[in-house]
Design a protein around this motif. Structure first.
Motif, PDB file in Angstrom:
ATOM      1  N   THR A  24       0.846  -1.204   0.000  1.00  0.00           N
ATOM      2  CA  THR A  24       0.000   0.000   0.000  1.00  0.00           C
ATOM      3  C   THR A  24       0.876   1.246   0.000  1.00  0.00           C
ATOM      4  O   THR A  24       1.941   1.272   0.612  1.00  0.00           O
ATOM      5  CB  THR A  24      -0.924   0.045   1.235  1.00  0.00           C
ATOM      6  OG1 THR A  24      -0.116  -0.059   2.403  1.00  0.00           O
ATOM      7  CG2 THR A  24      -1.955  -1.056   1.213  1.00  0.00           C
ATOM      8  N   TYR A  25       0.419   2.268  -0.725  1.00  0.00           N
ATOM      9  CA  TYR A  25       1.036   3.592  -0.694  1.00  0.00           C
ATOM     10  C   TYR A  25       0.052   4.499   0.051  1.00  0.00           C
ATOM     11  O   TYR A  25      -0.956   4.902  -0.516  1.00  0.00           O
ATOM     12  CB  TYR A  25       1.258   4.126  -2.110  1.00  0.00           C
ATOM     13  CG  TYR A  25       2.211   3.312  -2.951  1.00  0.00           C
ATOM     14  CD1 TYR A  25       3.412   2.851  -2.436  1.00  0.00           C
ATOM     15  CD2 TYR A  25       1.923   3.013  -4.279  1.00  0.00           C
ATOM     16  CE1 TYR A  25       4.288   2.115  -3.216  1.00  0.00           C
ATOM     17  CE2 TYR A  25       2.799   2.287  -5.063  1.00  0.00           C
ATOM     18  CZ  TYR A  25       3.980   1.838  -4.526  1.00  0.00           C
ATOM     19  OH  TYR A  25       4.861   1.114  -5.290  1.00  0.00           O
ATOM     20  N   GLY A  26       0.345   4.780   1.292  1.00  0.00           N
ATOM     21  CA  GLY A  26      -0.619   5.541   2.084  1.00  0.00           C
ATOM     22  C   GLY A  26      -1.880   4.716   2.256  1.00  0.00           C
ATOM     23  O   GLY A  26      -1.830   3.595   2.763  1.00  0.00           O
ATOM     24  N   LEU A  67      -0.978  -3.401  -4.471  1.00  0.00           N
ATOM     25  CA  LEU A  67      -1.098  -4.851  -4.657  1.00  0.00           C
ATOM     26  C   LEU A  67      -1.982  -5.383  -3.534  1.00  0.00           C
ATOM     27  O   LEU A  67      -1.782  -5.042  -2.367  1.00  0.00           O
ATOM     28  CB  LEU A  67       0.281  -5.534  -4.592  1.00  0.00           C
ATOM     29  CG  LEU A  67       1.291  -5.223  -5.701  1.00  0.00           C
ATOM     30  CD1 LEU A  67       2.596  -5.970  -5.445  1.00  0.00           C
ATOM     31  CD2 LEU A  67       0.741  -5.597  -7.071  1.00  0.00           C
ATOM     32  N   ARG A  68      -2.952  -6.216  -3.888  1.00  0.00           N
ATOM     33  CA  ARG A  68      -3.900  -6.704  -2.888  1.00  0.00           C
ATOM     34  C   ARG A  68      -3.801  -8.219  -2.770  1.00  0.00           C
ATOM     35  O   ARG A  68      -4.425  -8.943  -3.539  1.00  0.00           O
ATOM     36  CB  ARG A  68      -5.328  -6.344  -3.296  1.00  0.00           C
ATOM     37  CG  ARG A  68      -5.571  -4.868  -3.540  1.00  0.00           C
ATOM     38  CD  ARG A  68      -6.868  -4.699  -4.326  1.00  0.00           C
ATOM     39  NE  ARG A  68      -7.004  -3.346  -4.822  1.00  0.00           N
ATOM     40  CZ  ARG A  68      -7.672  -2.375  -4.200  1.00  0.00           C
ATOM     41  NH1 ARG A  68      -8.287  -2.617  -3.063  1.00  0.00           N
ATOM     42  NH2 ARG A  68      -7.741  -1.174  -4.707  1.00  0.00           N
ATOM     43  N   GLY A  69      -2.982  -8.669  -1.835  1.00  0.00           N
ATOM     44  CA  GLY A  69      -2.889 -10.107  -1.557  1.00  0.00           C
ATOM     45  C   GLY A  69      -2.578 -10.942  -2.795  1.00  0.00           C
ATOM     46  O   GLY A  69      -3.217 -11.967  -3.029  1.00  0.00           O
ATOM     47  N   LEU A 107      12.355  -6.284  -6.502  1.00  0.00           N
ATOM     48  CA  LEU A 107      13.713  -5.731  -6.358  1.00  0.00           C
ATOM     49  C   LEU A 107      13.980  -5.256  -4.931  1.00  0.00           C
ATOM     50  O   LEU A 107      15.100  -4.888  -4.592  1.00  0.00           O
ATOM     51  CB  LEU A 107      13.901  -4.555  -7.308  1.00  0.00           C
ATOM     52  CG  LEU A 107      14.045  -4.916  -8.783  1.00  0.00           C
ATOM     53  CD1 LEU A 107      13.723  -3.724  -9.659  1.00  0.00           C
ATOM     54  CD2 LEU A 107      15.445  -5.426  -9.073  1.00  0.00           C
ATOM     55  N   GLY A 108      12.937  -5.230  -4.122  1.00  0.00           N
ATOM     56  CA  GLY A 108      13.112  -4.758  -2.745  1.00  0.00           C
ATOM     57  C   GLY A 108      13.007  -3.250  -2.603  1.00  0.00           C
ATOM     58  O   GLY A 108      13.340  -2.705  -1.557  1.00  0.00           O
ATOM     59  N   PHE A 109      12.569  -2.547  -3.646  1.00  0.00           N
ATOM     60  CA  PHE A 109      12.393  -1.087  -3.572  1.00  0.00           C
ATOM     61  C   PHE A 109      11.245  -0.728  -2.640  1.00  0.00           C
ATOM     62  O   PHE A 109      11.291   0.286  -1.960  1.00  0.00           O
ATOM     63  CB  PHE A 109      12.082  -0.503  -4.953  1.00  0.00           C
ATOM     64  CG  PHE A 109      13.258  -0.406  -5.877  1.00  0.00           C
ATOM     65  CD1 PHE A 109      14.517  -0.824  -5.488  1.00  0.00           C
ATOM     66  CD2 PHE A 109      13.108   0.107  -7.152  1.00  0.00           C
ATOM     67  CE1 PHE A 109      15.590  -0.739  -6.341  1.00  0.00           C
ATOM     68  CE2 PHE A 109      14.174   0.202  -8.021  1.00  0.00           C
ATOM     69  CZ  PHE A 109      15.417  -0.223  -7.610  1.00  0.00           C
ATOM     70  N   VAL A 110      10.201  -1.516  -2.682  1.00  0.00           N
ATOM     71  CA  VAL A 110       9.071  -1.282  -1.774  1.00  0.00           C
ATOM     72  C   VAL A 110       8.903  -2.510  -0.889  1.00  0.00           C
ATOM     73  O   VAL A 110       9.059  -3.636  -1.348  1.00  0.00           O
ATOM     74  CB  VAL A 110       7.756  -0.991  -2.530  1.00  0.00           C
ATOM     75  CG1 VAL A 110       7.787   0.360  -3.190  1.00  0.00           C
ATOM     76  CG2 VAL A 110       7.441  -2.059  -3.545  1.00  0.00           C
ATOM     77  N   VAL A 150       4.546   8.984  -3.615  1.00  0.00           N
ATOM     78  CA  VAL A 150       3.775  10.194  -3.332  1.00  0.00           C
ATOM     79  C   VAL A 150       2.391   9.758  -2.873  1.00  0.00           C
ATOM     80  O   VAL A 150       1.669   9.082  -3.612  1.00  0.00           O
ATOM     81  CB  VAL A 150       3.667  11.079  -4.592  1.00  0.00           C
ATOM     82  CG1 VAL A 150       2.882  12.339  -4.287  1.00  0.00           C
ATOM     83  CG2 VAL A 150       5.033  11.409  -5.112  1.00  0.00           C
ATOM     84  N   THR A 151       2.046  10.074  -1.648  1.00  0.00           N
ATOM     85  CA  THR A 151       0.748   9.642  -1.129  1.00  0.00           C
ATOM     86  C   THR A 151      -0.132  10.851  -0.857  1.00  0.00           C
ATOM     87  O   THR A 151       0.352  11.956  -0.717  1.00  0.00           O
ATOM     88  CB  THR A 151       0.921   8.838   0.164  1.00  0.00           C
ATOM     89  OG1 THR A 151       1.656   9.616   1.083  1.00  0.00           O
ATOM     90  CG2 THR A 151       1.606   7.529  -0.104  1.00  0.00           C
TER      91      THR A 151
END
Lengths: 316, 279
Positions: free
Chosen positions: A22-24, A29-31, A59-62, B278-279
């Motif tokens: 999740t971003y904020g 991506l949902r499960g 890649l491990g960025f997020v 950006v959120t």
């Protein structure tokens, strides 16, 4: 093992298990639970489907809020460096290291990936030749055209000889000839050079031209996955149909009758039926519903049908 | 005879273990700067004080009438003081674009898709700046000490002021790290090297101007904690064992310098990422 023995299954090159990002408040991506088979796999979906986020999570960025990712046998969360040492990443956006010519840039990327300086420089020359930038390799990357920048992004992803190549929209901004050459390179890498490739794209022809397997994503979820040939439905038949009357209603009636049906956006209905059904059945249904068929042409099931069906089912 | 295959080949050669990429980044940055003539001129000017002081050391060691310019602890303290101008110039020139240029060209996702950590990336970029700043502070100061012993023909001065070795090292490191990380943090906040350089110059000059104004009005230097360079000067005086020049307790000045380094590292941790969310 004898020659008659089947080749051992190489297993998936990457695996996601219930991955949520999740971003904020926005779930990207949902499960998602998915496997990327060895070879060339297409990651398909409209803009905002979560394709790039999936690659960045690999890649491990997020960092996922939940779930686990494994790539090439390594846990991405615990061994990100081991994963990145074996992955080549071609980002979607224009990206390069400023102030360097192509050879210096690609060699530098090779060194960053763990190659000693001399082999890195040698590999830089080789991969630049391979991607078609041999004549322009001493030019500043900052001065490259969009198409050349796509090629050099591929070169920097290849220089350390990765086992898995993640290409995010590889043909973005390329002219038709450049696009064909890029797709030919991807095919060559996947089928002749034994490099596993993930092609993330919203362009169905790109995926169809390069991949045997596909994962279709929509709104952060996986909506279809498998070999493209299987997803198209072996034995299914496709028709292009134009009618006079209420096309939306007739499409619903076709679906009720067991056909897959979607509007291609130009008023033509693409209808997919089982192998033992045909044009006569469509004419018969139209006659019983009082619909006039103006155009009926046999076609072949395409990836677009798979995509439209998967997206349509999710939206429904 | 086979034709040489110019197609893609798998690599079977040696690979280095992860952990050394910071040195690749640092060396690349150092080479890129050394290729700029203007920067070489800046470095040359930065060593001009060293040349003058070396001549003075020679004169004082060889001519008894020149006792007035005999070296002391204050000589070395003053050397660092006067080099702070070049620390400023080199920091802005070499440091402003180190991360800002990478951000402008989206290079961070290229770097961080390779087997290196964010800390390694920052260490590599910091390495460039630290190397050049030490080259204009610690290296010439140490060389001056060596020259003093050579010109005098004995180790008397060095032996009597042995604490100068750790003092010069500690102060140089403090000054260099504070300047490097502050500049890198500001560079990471922008995609324009020019803007990052102006931010740094503004921060240094503006805080000093405020301090000098307050000092002019109150007649006291108790507000020196406002100025970044005054804090460094205050801590430097204590490290060299000379009388502190300002009224602010040196502990507070040290706290501010260390806090600046800590805050800069926090900014770098926040800004140096493979993906901008950006959120």
């Amino acid at each position: 093992m004898t020659a008659a023995d089947p080749a051992p299954d190489p297993g998936p090159v990457a695996r996601l298990d219930e991955v949520t990002v999740t971003y904020g408040r926005q779930a990207a991506l949902r499960g998602v639970t998915a496997e990327f088979a060895a070879g060339a796999v297409g990651l398909l979906g409209p803009n905002g489907a979560g394709k790039s986020t999936l690659l960045k999570a690999l890649l491990g960025f997020v960092r996922p809020d939940a779930g686990t990712l494994r790539a090439l046998g390594f846990d991405v969360a615990r061994q990100p460096l081991a994963v990145r040492a074996r992955i080549g990443y071609m980002p979607e956006s224009d990206a390069h290291i400023p102030g360097l010519n192509a050879v210096s840039f690609v060699a530098y990327c090779g060194q960053l990936a763990g190659l000693p300086r001399a082999p890195a420089v040698q590999r830089a020359h080789e991969v630049l030749q391979y991607v078609g930038l041999g004549e322009e390799r001493y030019r500043l990357v900052d001065t490259y055209s969009t198409g050349m920048k796509q090629r050099i992004k591929l070169a920097q992803a290849l220089v350390h000889d990765p086992d898995l190549l993640c290409l995010d929209e590889p043909t973005n901004g390329m002219d038709p000839r450049g696009r064909d050459e890029m797709l030919a390179l991807v095919r060559d890498l996947a089928y002749r050079k034994d490099v596993n490739v993930i092609v993330s794209s919203h362009l169905l022809p790109d995926v169809e031209a390069t991949c045997e397997h596909v994962l279709v994503m929509h709104q952060g979820s996986l909506v279809a996955a498998g070999p493209i040939a299987e997803l198209k439905g072996p034995g299914r038949r496709a028709f292009e149909l134009r009618i006079k009357g209420d096309a939306i209603r007739f499409a619903e009636e076709l679906r009720e009758a067991g056909a897959d049906c979607h509007d291609d956006g130009t008023g033509v209905l693409r209808v997919l039926v089982g192998e033992n059904r045909g044009a006569r059945d469509l004419f018969a249904l139209a006659a019983t519903r009082g619909v006039q068929v103006r155009h009926l042409r046999p076609s072949v099931p395409t990836l677009e049908d798979v995509f439209a069906q998967a997206i349509g089912e999710t939206d429904a | 005879m086979g034709i040489h295959d110019q197609s893609y080949r798998r690599y079977v050669g040696p690979r280095t273990e992860p952990g050394a990429a910071w040195s690749v980044i640092a060396w690349s940055g150092i080479r890129a700067l050394l290729a700029r003539r203007i920067f070489l001129v800046v470095l040359l000017f930065a060593w001009s004080q060293f040349v003058v002081r070396a001549v003075l050391l020679y004169l004082s060691a060889n001519f008894p009438s020149m006792e007035l310019i005999a070296p002391s602890v204050q000589t070395f303290r003053d050397f660092f003081d006067q080099q702070s101008f070049f620390v400023f110039v080199v920091t802005v020139y070499a440091g402003a674009g180190l991360i800002a240029n990478d951000r402008r060209a989206n290079a961070l996702q290229i770097y961080l898709a390779k087997p290196l950590t964010r800390a390694e990336y920052v260490a590599g970029k910091a390495g460039v700046l630290v190397a050049f700043l030490l080259l204009v502070t610690w290296v010439p100061a140490m060389l001056l000490l060596v020259l003093q012993a050579m010109f005098a023909g004995n180790l008397t001065f060095v032996r009597e002021n042995l604490f100068l070795l750790p003092a010069m090292t500690v102060f140089a490191m403090l000054e260099v790290l504070a300047a490097s990380f502050a500049m890198l943090a500001l560079s990471s906040l922008s995609t324009s090297a020019r803007f990052a350089g102006m931010l740094y110059a503004g921060a240094i000059l503006f805080t000093t101007a405020i301090f000098q104004t307050v000092r002019g009005v109150t007649g006291s230097s108790a507000a020196s904690w406002i100025s970044l360079s005054a804090n460094l000067a205050q801590v430097g005086d204590v490290i060299f064992g000379v009388a502190p020049r300002h009224d602010t307790p040196w502990g507070i000045s040290l706290l501010i310098v260390v806090g600046l380094i800590g805050a800069s590292l926090a900014v770098l941790g926040w800004r140096v990422r493979g993906v901008e969310v950006v959120t």
